[in-house]
Design a protein around this motif. Structure first.
Motif, mmCIF file in Angstrom:
data_model
loop_
_atom_site.group_PDB
_atom_site.id
_atom_site.type_symbol
_atom_site.label_atom_id
_atom_site.label_comp_id
_atom_site.label_asym_id
_atom_site.label_seq_id
_atom_site.Cartn_x
_atom_site.Cartn_y
_atom_site.Cartn_z
ATOM 1 N N ALA A 187 0.802 -1.229 0.000
ATOM 2 C CA ALA A 187 0.000 0.000 0.000
ATOM 3 C C ALA A 187 0.838 1.283 0.000
ATOM 4 C CB ALA A 187 -0.938 -0.008 1.213
ATOM 5 N N GLU A 188 1.904 1.345 0.836
ATOM 6 C CA GLU A 188 2.643 2.613 0.949
ATOM 7 C C GLU A 188 3.396 2.959 -0.333
ATOM 8 O OE1 GLU A 188 3.004 2.348 5.784
ATOM 9 O OE2 GLU A 188 4.795 3.014 4.677
ATOM 10 N N PRO B 74 -6.244 -0.963 2.972
ATOM 11 C CA PRO B 74 -5.111 -0.153 3.401
ATOM 12 C C PRO B 74 -4.566 0.823 2.347
ATOM 13 C CG PRO B 74 -4.347 -2.326 2.752
ATOM 14 C CD PRO B 74 -5.849 -2.326 2.576
ATOM 15 N N THR B 75 -5.085 0.824 1.115
ATOM 16 C CA THR B 75 -4.388 1.598 0.072
ATOM 17 C C THR B 75 -4.938 3.010 -0.072
ATOM 18 O OG1 THR B 75 -5.755 0.877 -1.784
ATOM 19 C CG2 THR B 75 -3.919 -0.546 -1.179
ATOM 20 N N ASN B 114 2.404 -1.565 10.039
ATOM 21 C CA ASN B 114 2.887 -0.323 9.406
ATOM 22 C C ASN B 114 1.765 0.710 9.249
ATOM 23 O OD1 ASN B 114 1.337 -1.182 7.243
ATOM 24 N ND2 ASN B 114 3.075 -1.865 6.012
ATOM 25 N N GLU B 115 2.124 1.841 8.644
ATOM 26 C CA GLU B 115 1.178 2.951 8.525
ATOM 27 C C GLU B 115 -0.036 2.586 7.667
ATOM 28 O OE1 GLU B 115 1.316 7.525 6.984
ATOM 29 O OE2 GLU B 115 3.221 6.669 7.651
ATOM 30 N N ALA B 116 0.213 1.832 6.572
ATOM 31 C CA ALA B 116 -0.900 1.445 5.706
ATOM 32 C C ALA B 116 -1.886 0.567 6.470
ATOM 33 C CB ALA B 116 -0.374 0.710 4.459
ATOM 34 N N ARG B 117 -1.350 -0.385 7.239
ATOM 35 C CA ARG B 117 -2.229 -1.261 8.021
ATOM 36 C C ARG B 117 -2.996 -0.458 9.082
ATOM 37 N NH1 ARG B 117 2.555 -4.979 7.210
ATOM 38 N NH2 ARG B 117 1.756 -6.350 5.591
#
Lengths: 244, 244
Positions: A187-188, B74-75, B114-117
């Motif tokens: 995703a990131e 998450p995207t 992580n940030e996306a999650r």
């Protein structure tokens, strides 16, 4: 010039009750993408006069084309033709060319051309017929609204009749890259790539395969060189040799 | 008392482009019929902020329940949660209980949170979580709008979590009678029968089987005795022994 826009309107209680699984949206969505008409919205509504009239008006005002599916057969609940006529303030009645098509068809099969069958020759004033090679009873186009049958093989035949008469735009090109990592890992970097290519749309579609998670990334756009460049950048971020 | 009403809102460019065939509408339509919630409308729209906010407002004003599918992963293009918060004028942020659920899940699998999650723990103020036994990241209900994932097995699991918490009405009963005659032969008697039973809905669904045309008549209503009576009258008009 931007592509023409479209909406699909599916009319039928049998879809809303869960009795029938719609097949027409998926078929027409793919065909529209192929010829460069951007499908913006789909609505499914019941066989209700007020709902049909109101929704036809709203969608035909908002988009370049409206495609309807369902409600043009011989029975009492087939009210789509009358409702589309009303939405555009037109009269409706049995039309000679539609009656002739149906009359010849029934005569050849030795079937009585009864009142219910005659309903299928009712066409709004000023409409253009859409050919139905499967079961003859025609659809029609009135202004920007194309009225077709709900039975999937008849719908498909009418779509094949009408689409070549419409002017498409630049088709949407797409490429898919498969990454054997979960979506939340991808995703990131994907978000950063999407910011770099604002003219492209990047979708991520997670999958699970024998307990392992992966993600298909679909990059879409009208500029094939840009789509290629973005796919190459994505492949450099997630090289195939690290990729199962 | 009339049954509660509902709309389904499917969010996703991949449906409109014809890449993916939607499965969630058909599943939820059948489940709603079963528990007596009347599905009145389905809309499919793109991953577009303005379209989502406007449509959530329109549908939540018009119906007792709105069920959304898609756009909570998450995207970068997963914007449904933010748009639903905006539609109802609520703030949105990472919520402790959702973060704890996801944190425990990732820790057990040795995966970085992580940030996306973390995006998947963003929940609008005042919402109630919808359990996701498949992949943990929760959906949520805010006012009358139930926000669920688009991936079909996750959507189905969330539907199974949320439906028992809703108050249904009288389920719609239906019976089907098969007639080995074309729809246009059945149409006139069926129309007369439909006028005699205004509380019932009578749908006719033509089929072709080895070149012979037939029609399934589906009679639906909340009063089982009336449905029975109408089916018996239909069977007397088209007796089974003349019927193939």
């Amino acid at each position: 010039m931007p592509n023409p826009t479209a909406a699909i309107l599916i009319i039928g209680d049998e879809i809303l009750s869960g009795r029938t699984r719609d097949a027409n949206m998926y078929l027409l969505a793919g065909e529209l993408t192929r010829i460069g008409i951007d499908l913006k919205e789909v609505r499914v509504i019941s066989d209700d006069r007020n709902a049909i009239v109101t929704t036809v008006r709203a969608l035909s005002d908002a988009y370049d084309h409206v495609f309807t599916s369902g409600g043009i057969g011989p029975t009492h609940d087939d009210i789509t033709a009358d409702c589309v006529a009303e939405a555009f303030g037109r009269s409706i009645g049995v039309r000679d060319d539609a009656r002739a098509l149906l009359g010849a068809h029934y005569e050849a099969r030795g079937v009585e051309f009864n009142e219910a069958r005659m309903r299928m020759a009712r066409i709004p004033e000023g409409a253009t017929l859409i050919e139905n090679p499967v079961s003859i009873a025609p659809g029609f186009s009135l202004e920007n609204t194309h009225v077709m049958a709900g039975v999937p093989n008849v719908f498909a035949a009418m779509v094949a009749s009408i689409l070549p008469t419409l002017t498409g735009g630049k088709p949407l090109l797409s490429q898919t890259y498969r990454i054997n990592r979960p979506e939340s890992t991808v995703a990131e970097p994907l978000g950063i790539l999407a910011q770099k290519y604002p003219a492209l749309s990047m979708g991520s579609y997670p999958f699970a395969n024998n307990g392992a998670f992966g993600t298909n990334i679909v990059i879409r756009g009208q500029d094939g060189a840009k789509v290629d460049a973005a796919i190459l950048e994505l492949a450099a971020l997630f090289p195939a040799h690290e990729n199962g």
